[in-house]
Structures are given as structure tokens and as C-alpha cells.
Design a protein around this motif. Structure first.
Motif, mmCIF file in Angstrom:
data_model
loop_
_atom_site.group_PDB
_atom_site.id
_atom_site.type_symbol
_atom_site.label_atom_id
_atom_site.label_comp_id
_atom_site.label_asym_id
_atom_site.label_seq_id
_atom_site.Cartn_x
_atom_site.Cartn_y
_atom_site.Cartn_z
ATOM 1 N N SER A 86 0.784 -1.245 0.000
ATOM 2 C CA SER A 86 0.000 0.000 0.000
ATOM 3 C C SER A 86 0.815 1.294 0.000
ATOM 4 C CB SER A 86 -0.935 -0.002 1.216
ATOM 5 O OG SER A 86 -0.179 0.135 2.404
ATOM 6 N N THR A 131 -8.526 2.460 -4.254
ATOM 7 C CA THR A 131 -8.034 3.778 -3.840
ATOM 8 C C THR A 131 -8.390 4.852 -4.863
ATOM 9 O OG1 THR A 131 -5.986 5.041 -3.542
ATOM 10 C CG2 THR A 131 -5.828 3.099 -4.919
ATOM 11 N N ASP A 132 -8.451 6.103 -4.404
ATOM 12 C CA ASP A 132 -8.686 7.212 -5.343
ATOM 13 C C ASP A 132 -7.466 7.461 -6.243
ATOM 14 O OD1 ASP A 132 -6.959 8.333 -3.459
ATOM 15 O OD2 ASP A 132 -8.231 10.060 -3.004
ATOM 16 N N GLU A 133 -6.313 6.882 -5.879
ATOM 17 C CA GLU A 133 -5.093 7.153 -6.670
ATOM 18 C C GLU A 133 -5.189 6.601 -8.090
ATOM 19 O OE1 GLU A 133 -1.310 6.752 -4.871
ATOM 20 O OE2 GLU A 133 -2.012 7.390 -2.904
ATOM 21 N N TYR A 156 2.337 1.763 -7.548
ATOM 22 C CA TYR A 156 1.258 1.361 -6.628
ATOM 23 C C TYR A 156 -0.103 1.581 -7.278
ATOM 24 C CZ TYR A 156 -2.307 2.010 -3.008
ATOM 25 O OH TYR A 156 -3.481 1.967 -2.294
ATOM 26 N N ASN A 185 -7.375 9.302 1.230
ATOM 27 C CA ASN A 185 -6.378 9.002 2.275
ATOM 28 C C ASN A 185 -7.030 8.775 3.635
ATOM 29 O OD1 ASN A 185 -4.806 10.418 0.149
ATOM 30 N ND2 ASN A 185 -3.143 10.115 1.612
ATOM 31 N N GLU A 194 5.125 4.757 8.225
ATOM 32 C CA GLU A 194 5.842 5.158 7.020
ATOM 33 C C GLU A 194 4.966 6.153 6.257
ATOM 34 O OE1 GLU A 194 6.164 1.623 4.571
ATOM 35 O OE2 GLU A 194 3.994 1.324 4.598
ATOM 36 N N LYS A 195 3.673 6.201 6.615
ATOM 37 C CA LYS A 195 2.721 7.121 5.987
ATOM 38 C C LYS A 195 2.783 8.461 6.717
ATOM 39 C CE LYS A 195 1.228 3.635 3.455
ATOM 40 N NZ LYS A 195 0.099 2.777 3.700
ATOM 41 N N LEU A 196 2.395 9.518 6.003
ATOM 42 C CA LEU A 196 2.657 10.874 6.488
ATOM 43 C C LEU A 196 2.254 11.123 7.953
ATOM 44 C CD1 LEU A 196 3.509 13.841 5.582
ATOM 45 C CD2 LEU A 196 1.073 14.239 5.362
ATOM 46 N N PRO A 211 10.374 15.253 7.101
ATOM 47 C CA PRO A 211 10.775 15.333 5.684
ATOM 48 C C PRO A 211 9.595 15.628 4.753
ATOM 49 C CG PRO A 211 10.672 13.038 6.370
ATOM 50 C CD PRO A 211 10.297 13.848 7.566
ATOM 51 N N TYR A 213 8.040 16.426 1.265
ATOM 52 C CA TYR A 213 8.431 16.245 -0.133
ATOM 53 C C TYR A 213 8.124 17.517 -0.927
ATOM 54 C CZ TYR A 213 8.380 11.170 0.889
ATOM 55 O OH TYR A 213 8.593 9.915 1.413
ATOM 56 N N ARG A 220 -4.255 16.353 -0.190
ATOM 57 C CA ARG A 220 -4.887 15.059 0.055
ATOM 58 C C ARG A 220 -6.208 15.292 0.801
ATOM 59 N NH1 ARG A 220 -1.707 14.161 -3.252
ATOM 60 N NH2 ARG A 220 -0.084 12.552 -3.367
ATOM 61 N N ASN A 255 -0.279 19.418 2.193
ATOM 62 C CA ASN A 255 0.555 18.725 3.181
ATOM 63 C C ASN A 255 1.122 19.706 4.203
ATOM 64 O OD1 ASN A 255 0.113 16.290 1.906
ATOM 65 N ND2 ASN A 255 1.983 16.390 0.678
ATOM 66 N N ARG A 287 8.826 13.421 -4.217
ATOM 67 C CA ARG A 287 8.521 12.043 -4.650
ATOM 68 C C ARG A 287 8.422 12.042 -6.179
ATOM 69 N NH1 ARG A 287 3.045 9.627 -2.223
ATOM 70 N NH2 ARG A 287 4.351 8.785 -0.576
ATOM 71 N N HIS A 290 4.876 12.581 -8.294
ATOM 72 C CA HIS A 290 4.020 12.960 -7.153
ATOM 73 C C HIS A 290 2.709 13.606 -7.624
ATOM 74 C CE1 HIS A 290 4.284 14.791 -2.816
ATOM 75 N NE2 HIS A 290 3.193 14.079 -3.011
ATOM 76 N N TYR A 347 15.353 8.060 3.486
ATOM 77 C CA TYR A 347 15.559 9.459 3.843
ATOM 78 C C TYR A 347 17.010 9.914 3.926
ATOM 79 C CZ TYR A 347 10.573 9.477 4.613
ATOM 80 O OH TYR A 347 9.214 9.378 4.426
#
Ligand code: NAD
Ligand code: DAU
Length: 350
Positions: A86, A131-133, A156, A185, A194-196, A211, A213, A220, A255, A287, A290, A347
Motif C-alpha cells: 500500500s 483507492t482514489d489514486e 502502486y 487518504n 511510514e505514511k505521512l 521530511p 516532499y 490530500r 501537506n 517524490r 508525485h 531518507y
């Protein structure tokens, strides 16, 4: 009584779905099938693991033979399929793993369902969580609807788009009773850091760099995970065969604005001087590929099936931050071992 198979139930969203179904439907038997990858954690389900209608099966959906044997053995009536790789950044480093799990794994489940249901589809349902992606990226205006053309950009989202197409193809070709939902999201307890949102909560707490991006301008649309689980329950029971439903919170944030709100709330909760945590913001290389903006139009789900989100974002993010602050053991456990190696690879070179 139905036998409901939920794949990926040890992961973030899956664990909330399993909990909801086990508690709400004691008359049904709930089977959680999960490979327990780095993202799967049975600790997420401690509170329901002893319930008599809950069963755990450790298996890999990529292993078609094993999946077929399990379907033959248990004769599941319905499938709610969440198991997937994911994380977009991991898909950029290792696309093939995403093809195997998200595409081949989904086709293995479709084949097994088709095999045991043998064209007798009464009371059967294959529900695919997407997913909406898959819709790609929006400009500053507009929303994704169910008829937006697919335009995935990351390995992904390309793999998820491909799996959606296979699910629809099994409906159109073999008549398999499917339903699909595409959600924005999610945030909330039990999300792998690992997700924001969980990553930044953890880093703020430990005074580590945040960090961001690119310029932090990507948008989102955030939905509380329990509201996604509620939507899945509604669509599973009331959605029409062959249909797609978009799920979203009408809750868009750039973000950088979201990160600043989290810093402010955490300064208050941790008793820090206002503005302290914002100093941790560090802009890093963007990213690759992105997507600029995701935003969901969930009118179909709201009007046809009557679902609405239950939580305002201000409440949801506060509950979420409290959960991570109060569950440092959970965070320590999931951030040990392999994850630390991944974190350095992601990172250190940015
Ligand atoms: P996650 O990474 O937290 O959990 C995935 C789960 O799948 C883990 O428990 C993992 O062990 C399991 N899994 C992975 N590969 C497997 C395999 N080969 N066989 C069996 N199990 C396997 O993911 P998540 O964020 O909970 O997402 C769940 C689903 O919802 C995914 O299909 C994802 O595409 C979709 N989705 C996620 C979001 C989001 O914001 N997180 C939004 C919309 C849709
Ligand atoms: O839209 C639904 C999707 O949301 C799901 O399908 C995915 O499974 C889920 O991972 C999520 O994808 P995103 O890529 O949007 O989520 P992520 O938390 O990785 O990133 C959110 C935004 O924050 C994105 O614009 C990238 C940015 N980001 C992320 C990380 C991890 C940063 O700026 N820094 C970071 O360290």
C-alpha cells in the motif's frame, strides 16, 4: 450465518474492518487472511482475537494453490479484499512486488471465488477495496467521481488500477457478483508509521526532522479510518452488484498546512513552547511522479446508501495524535527491525 473472508485484516484499515464485523455481526464467521508482511500486525486485533466468530489464517494471496485450497476447505460466502502492498514510496523502489500482491494476488482470489461459487451466486459477494489514486491527479479544481477515467502514475496506483480492471472483467465475463470502492487518504490509530501522519507524529515526539516532499503543496482528502470501515460495511450490505462507490471526507489539506496543524496540536499536548515543533520541518527531494491533488466526490454513496462521515477532522486528528502518544509500545514494536533499514534507505539519501 455467512462465512466472510477479509484479506489484509492485520493491516491498518483491515484491522478496523475486522473489528467492526466481528463485533457487529456475531452470527457471521469472520476469517482474517493475512501474510503478516511488515505492515501486518496481529497486535492490532488483540481485543477481538478470542471471540468465537473470529478466525485467523496466515497465507499469501500470491500463492494461487494455497488460496484455492483454503477456499475449497472453508467455502467462504463473501470476500472483502483489502490485502495489498500500500505504500507509494515502496512501489517506486520495488514495483514488481506490487504487481505480484496487488494484481496476481487479486486474480488468485477471483479465480478461487469463481471456482467454489460455480455460477451459483445467491448470497455471494466479492468486494474489492481500492483507492482514489487510480484516477490520477487533479488540478486545483474538480473532484474524482465514479466515472472519472483511470490515469494512475505510480507503480502502486497502476497495480491497484489493474486489479480494479480484473475485478470488473470477472463481473462482465463470468458474472461474478462484485462491488468496488475507491477511497481517499485514511488516517487514525494503527497506521504503519511510514505514511505521512503517523510518521510525523512519531518524529515530532522524538524531535526528529519532518521530511516534507517538494514544497508541501500537494493536496490530500483525509478520512478517519473508522468512517472508511463504516462505509465498507454499508457498501458490503447495501451496494449494488457491479457498481463502484467513491468514499471521501470532503476534507482537503495541503501537506504543509496539515503538518503545521499537527505541530501546533502536538506543542500543546507535549507542553512545548508554541512554534517549537514547526522548526523540525525539512524540505526534501520530491517524490517521483508525485500527484498534485486528490479530492473525492462521494455523493453517490451518500445519496444512494446514506453513508456520511461521523467525525470532523479536528476531532479525528486529536484522537489520532492521542492514540499514538499513548501507544508508544505499538510504535516501538513496528518501527524496530526491517523498518529502520527502510527508513534509512528512504531518507538518508534525500
Ligand atoms: P496496510 O499496508 O496497512 O495493510 C496491508 C495488509 O495486507 C497487511 O496486513 C499485510 O500483511 C497484508 N498483505 C500484504 N501482502 C499480502 C499478501 N501477499 N498476502 C496476504 N496478505 C498480504 O494497508 P492499508 O493502508 O490498511 O490499506 C488496505 C487496503 O485499502 C489496500 O488495498 C489499499 O490499497 C486500500 N486503500 C488504502 C488507503 C489508505 O489511505 N491507507 C486509502 C484507500 C484505499
Ligand atoms: O489516496 C489514497 C492513498 O493514500 C492510499 O491508496 C495509499 O495506500 C496511502 O498510502 C495514501 O497514499 P499517499 O501517497 O497519499 O500517502 P502518504 O502518507 O505516503 O503521503 C501523503 C502525502 O504526504 C503525499 O503527498 C506525500 C507526502 N509525504 C509523505 C511522506 C511519507 C511527505 O511529504 N513526506 C513523507 O515523508
Amino acid at each position: 450465518m455467512k462465512k466472510i473472508l477479509i484479506t489484509g485484516g492485520a493491516g491498518f484499515i483491515g484491522s478496523h474492518v475486522v473489528r467492526l464485523f466481528v463485533n457487529k455481526y456475531p452470527q457471521h464467521q469472520i476469517y482474517n487472511l493475512d501474510k503478516l508482511t511488515y505492515a501486518g500486525n496481529l497486535f492490532n486485533l488483540k481485543d477481538v482475537e478470542k471471540k468465537t466468530n473470529y478466525h485467523f489464517i496466515k497465507a499469501d494471496i500470491v500463492d494461487g494453490e494455497q488460496i484455492m485450497d483454503l477456499f475449497n476447505l472453508h467455502q467462504f460466502d463473501c470476500v472483502i479484499h483489502l490485502a495489498a502492498e500500500s505504500h507509494v514510496d515502496r512501489s517506486i523502489s520495488n514495483p514488481l512486488e506490487f504487481v505480484m500482491t496487488n494484481v496476481v494476488g487479486t486474480v488468485n482470489l477471483l479465480n478461487a471465488a469463481r471456482h467454489i461459487w460455480q455460477n451459483d451466486y445467491e448470497g455471494k459477494r466479492f468486494y474489492h477495496i481500492s483507492t482514489d489514486e487510480v484516477y490520477g491527479s487533479l488540478g486545483t479544481q474538480g473532484f474524482f467521481t465514479e466515472s472519472t477515467a483511470y490515469d494512475p502514475h505510480s507503480p502502486y496506483s497502476a497495480a491497484k488500477a489493474s486489479s480494479d480492471h480484473f475485478v470488473r472483467a470477472y463481473h462482465d465475463t463470468y458474472g461474478l457478483p462484485i462491488v468496488i470502492s475507491n477511497c481517499s487518504n485514511n488516517y487514525g490509530p494503527n497506521q504503519f508509521p511510514e505514511k505521512l501522519i503517523p510518521l510525523f507524529i512519531n518524529n515530532i515526539r522524538h524531535n526528529k526532522p519532518l521530511p516534507v516532499y517538494g514544497k508541501g503543496e500537494n493536496v490530500r482528502d483525509w478520512l478517519y479510518v473508522v468512517d472508511h470501515a463504516r462505509a465498507i460495511d454499508v457498501i458490503f450490505h447495501k451496494g449494488s452488484d457491479g457498481e463502484t462507490y467513491n468514499i471521501g471526507g470532503h476534507n482537503e489539506w495541503t501537506n504543509i498546512d496539515l503538518i503545521k496543524v499537527m505541530c501546533k496540536i502536538m506543542d500543546e499536548k507535549l507542553g512545548r513552547v508554541a512554534g517549537t515543533s514547526e522548526q523540525l520541518i525539512t524540505y526534501v527531494k520530491d517524490r517521483a511522479g508525485h500527484d498534485l491533488r486528490y479530492a473525492i466526490d462521494s455523493e453517490k454513496l451518500q445519496k444512494e446508501l446514506g453513508w456520511v462521515p461521523s467525525l470532523q477532522f479536528e476531532e479525528g486528528i486529536s484522537i489520532t495524535i492521542d492514540w499514538y502518544l499513548n501507544n508508544q509500545d505499538w510504535l516501538d514494536e513496528v518501527t524496530s527491525g526491517n523498518y529502520l533499514k527502510y527508513y534509512e534507505e528512504q531518507y538518508v539519501s534525500r
